[in-house]
Design an enzyme around this catalytic site. Sequence first.
Site, PDB file in Angstrom:
ATOM      1  N   GLN A 173       6.395   1.923  -5.281  1.00 26.67           N
ATOM      2  CA  GLN A 173       7.546   2.812  -5.047  1.00 26.67           C
ATOM      3  C   GLN A 173       8.419   2.923  -6.293  1.00 26.67           C
ATOM      4  O   GLN A 173       8.884   4.008  -6.633  1.00 26.67           O
ATOM      5  CB  GLN A 173       8.400   2.289  -3.878  1.00 26.67           C
ATOM      6  CG  GLN A 173       7.688   2.251  -2.541  1.00 26.67           C
ATOM      7  CD  GLN A 173       7.386   3.634  -1.973  1.00 26.67           C
ATOM      8  OE1 GLN A 173       7.972   4.635  -2.365  1.00 26.67           O
ATOM      9  NE2 GLN A 173       6.439   3.695  -1.054  1.00 26.67           N
ATOM     10  N   HIS A 213       5.064  -4.737   1.510  1.00 26.11           N
ATOM     11  CA  HIS A 213       4.085  -3.864   2.167  1.00 26.11           C
ATOM     12  C   HIS A 213       2.842  -4.710   2.448  1.00 26.11           C
ATOM     13  O   HIS A 213       2.564  -5.671   1.726  1.00 26.11           O
ATOM     14  CB  HIS A 213       3.749  -2.731   1.187  1.00 26.11           C
ATOM     15  CG  HIS A 213       2.850  -1.658   1.717  1.00 26.11           C
ATOM     16  ND1 HIS A 213       1.484  -1.810   1.791  1.00 26.11           N
ATOM     17  CD2 HIS A 213       3.122  -0.412   2.176  1.00 26.11           C
ATOM     18  CE1 HIS A 213       0.959  -0.700   2.278  1.00 26.11           C
ATOM     19  NE2 HIS A 213       1.932   0.165   2.522  1.00 26.11           N
ATOM     20  N   LYS A 220       1.552   8.688  -5.347  1.00 20.92           N
ATOM     21  CA  LYS A 220       3.014   8.763  -5.141  1.00 20.92           C
ATOM     22  C   LYS A 220       3.694   9.307  -6.386  1.00 20.92           C
ATOM     23  O   LYS A 220       4.835   9.744  -6.338  1.00 20.92           O
ATOM     24  CB  LYS A 220       3.562   7.382  -4.810  1.00 20.92           C
ATOM     25  CG  LYS A 220       3.060   6.920  -3.475  1.00 20.92           C
ATOM     26  CD  LYS A 220       3.723   5.677  -3.001  1.00 20.92           C
ATOM     27  CE  LYS A 220       3.163   5.386  -1.633  1.00 20.92           C
ATOM     28  NZ  LYS A 220       2.683   4.070  -1.448  1.00 20.92           N
ATOM     29  N   CYS A 248       3.626  -0.209   7.485  1.00 23.71           N
ATOM     30  CA  CYS A 248       2.799  -1.283   6.896  1.00 23.71           C
ATOM     31  C   CYS A 248       3.693  -2.417   6.398  1.00 23.71           C
ATOM     32  O   CYS A 248       3.479  -2.966   5.306  1.00 23.71           O
ATOM     33  CB  CYS A 248       1.934  -0.763   5.755  1.00 23.71           C
ATOM     34  SG  CYS A 248       0.800   0.516   6.250  1.00 23.71           S
ATOM     35  N   ASP A 305       4.733  -5.355  -7.185  1.00 26.35           N
ATOM     36  CA  ASP A 305       4.226  -4.166  -6.504  1.00 26.35           C
ATOM     37  C   ASP A 305       5.138  -3.005  -6.913  1.00 26.35           C
ATOM     38  O   ASP A 305       6.274  -2.892  -6.442  1.00 26.35           O
ATOM     39  CB  ASP A 305       4.270  -4.410  -4.990  1.00 26.35           C
ATOM     40  CG  ASP A 305       3.885  -3.170  -4.192  1.00 26.35           C
ATOM     41  OD1 ASP A 305       3.825  -2.064  -4.780  1.00 26.35           O
ATOM     42  OD2 ASP A 305       3.658  -3.295  -2.975  1.00 26.35           O
TER      43      ASP A 305
HETATM   44  N1  PMP Z   1       3.108  -1.107  -1.757  1.00 28.99           N
HETATM   45  C1  PMP Z   1       4.101  -0.307  -1.360  1.00 28.99           C
HETATM   46  C2  PMP Z   1       5.525  -0.762  -1.545  1.00 28.99           C
HETATM   47  C3  PMP Z   1       3.808   0.930  -0.789  1.00 28.99           C
HETATM   48  O1  PMP Z   1       4.803   1.726  -0.383  1.00 28.99           O
HETATM   49  C4  PMP Z   1       2.454   1.331  -0.648  1.00 28.99           C
HETATM   50  C5  PMP Z   1       2.096   2.669  -0.031  1.00 28.99           C
HETATM   51  N2  PMP Z   1       2.794   2.998   1.107  1.00 28.99           N
HETATM   52  C6  PMP Z   1       1.459   0.460  -1.097  1.00 28.99           C
HETATM   53  C7  PMP Z   1       1.823  -0.738  -1.646  1.00 28.99           C
HETATM   54  C8  PMP Z   1       0.018   0.826  -1.012  1.00 28.99           C
HETATM   55  O2  PMP Z   1      -0.283   1.854  -1.849  1.00 28.99           O
HETATM   56  P1  PMP Z   1      -1.709   2.593  -1.764  1.00 28.99           P
HETATM   57  O3  PMP Z   1      -2.033   2.737  -0.315  1.00 28.99           O
HETATM   58  O4  PMP Z   1      -1.452   3.886  -2.388  1.00 28.99           O
HETATM   59  O5  PMP Z   1      -2.680   1.739  -2.440  1.00 28.99           O
END
Ligand code: PMP
Length: 406
Positions: free
Chosen positions: A202, A122, A225, A364, A199
């Site tokens: 998920q 991401h 999440k 993203c 990370d």
């Molecule tokens: N890493 C992953 C794999 C994600 O799916 C997301 C959110 N879509 C993020 C990072 C970023 O998370 P946040 O915007 O809640 O900080």
Amino acid sequence: MYSVEKIRNDFPILSRTVNGNKLVYLDNAASAQKPLCVIEAVRHCYSHEYANVHRGLHHLSNLATDNYERVRGKIRDFINAGSEDEIIYTTGTTEGINLVAYAWAMNRLEAGDEIVLTSMEHHANIVPWHFLRERMGIKLKWVDPEGDGDLDPDRIITAIGPKTRLIAVTHMSNVLGTLVDVKAIAQEAAQRGVPVLVDGSQSSVHTRIDVQELGIDFFALTGHKLYGPSASGALYVKRERLTEMRPFKGGGDMIRDVSKEVVSYAGGTQGFEAGTPAIVQMIGLGAALDYLSNIGMDNIARHEVDLRNYADQKLRDRNWLNIQGNAPNKGAIFSFTLDGPAHPHDLSTVLDGKGIAVRAGHHCAQPLMKFLGVTATCRASFGLYNTRKEVDALVEGLELCRDLFS
Ligand code: PMP
């Protein structure tokens, strides 16, 4: 016994309609809905127990501080960290990874050093490293997944060179659902003295996390999440890495002493939590973690595996759908495009007309889109309250799309 119907009753929003249809919420990878206990924890805090934390000596401030700090232990338990002193509160994974970049990597790395990452990340686990590339001359070493979206840990391990200072890898792809064997990566990386940042945005929602068993150095998770409020989250930092970090956000609540000439910092995690934090959101996250542990992460994982298998079979039966990613170990996230002229945005709009919420776009994850040879996909992502019936509704909605666009 896992009762999805009982669980659904805990989420008031699931009984609403959208565009005249019962809501089918399949955008959990973007953000999950909130159970009543979280909504109630937030309401209760603002109604009865709100004040700033760590500052006042008055009753309400002490109460809010206790409630807020108690969540650290819940997060510790949730990911089985060795100690609460390894948990830094953040506003989510994005802040957690940026914190590692600014407070750890900027303090430890120099021009020419390398960070190994995958094309499946991401942007939250890419852009902070680009900052270091632009500003410090750090090199980014990219590792591609296999064609089916699986990631062989050996690919990462063989990318480690004498200049590698960090491996930054997702635990679960937000596009393909691929689960990455971060334990195998961390074992080999530790032997080479290379820290591993995971990370967990998920993965922490779908599987039980044990950071000690995984043997990793940093783990970032996102509260919204995890059925908690937005702007809540945490970064796990292994104790020995904490001593290698320097504060990057300066302000109130993170100092020992400030004079006109010098400043000294609070020790431990406090040095990384400047300013008034997301007090109520973190308290809400505590309620969400209680909720999840009452149901049991293993039970949730089992339910989601069932949904994944069911959706996998249903979606793959439709040969006019191109499903991206088919890793042997994957979670309940499906990305797809439709044969023909329909853009993923078109699919999302048609599905929305039926009350079905999915995400469409690059998620993203533009380097991954490039690797897959697409500009966007449509993504359905499942959570603890989704049902087989909702999978059927998705398939029906997609059949309508096929008919409209063929
Ligand atoms: N890493 C992953 C794999 C994600 O799916 C997301 C959110 N879509 C993020 C990072 C970023 O998370 P946040 O915007 O809640 O900080």
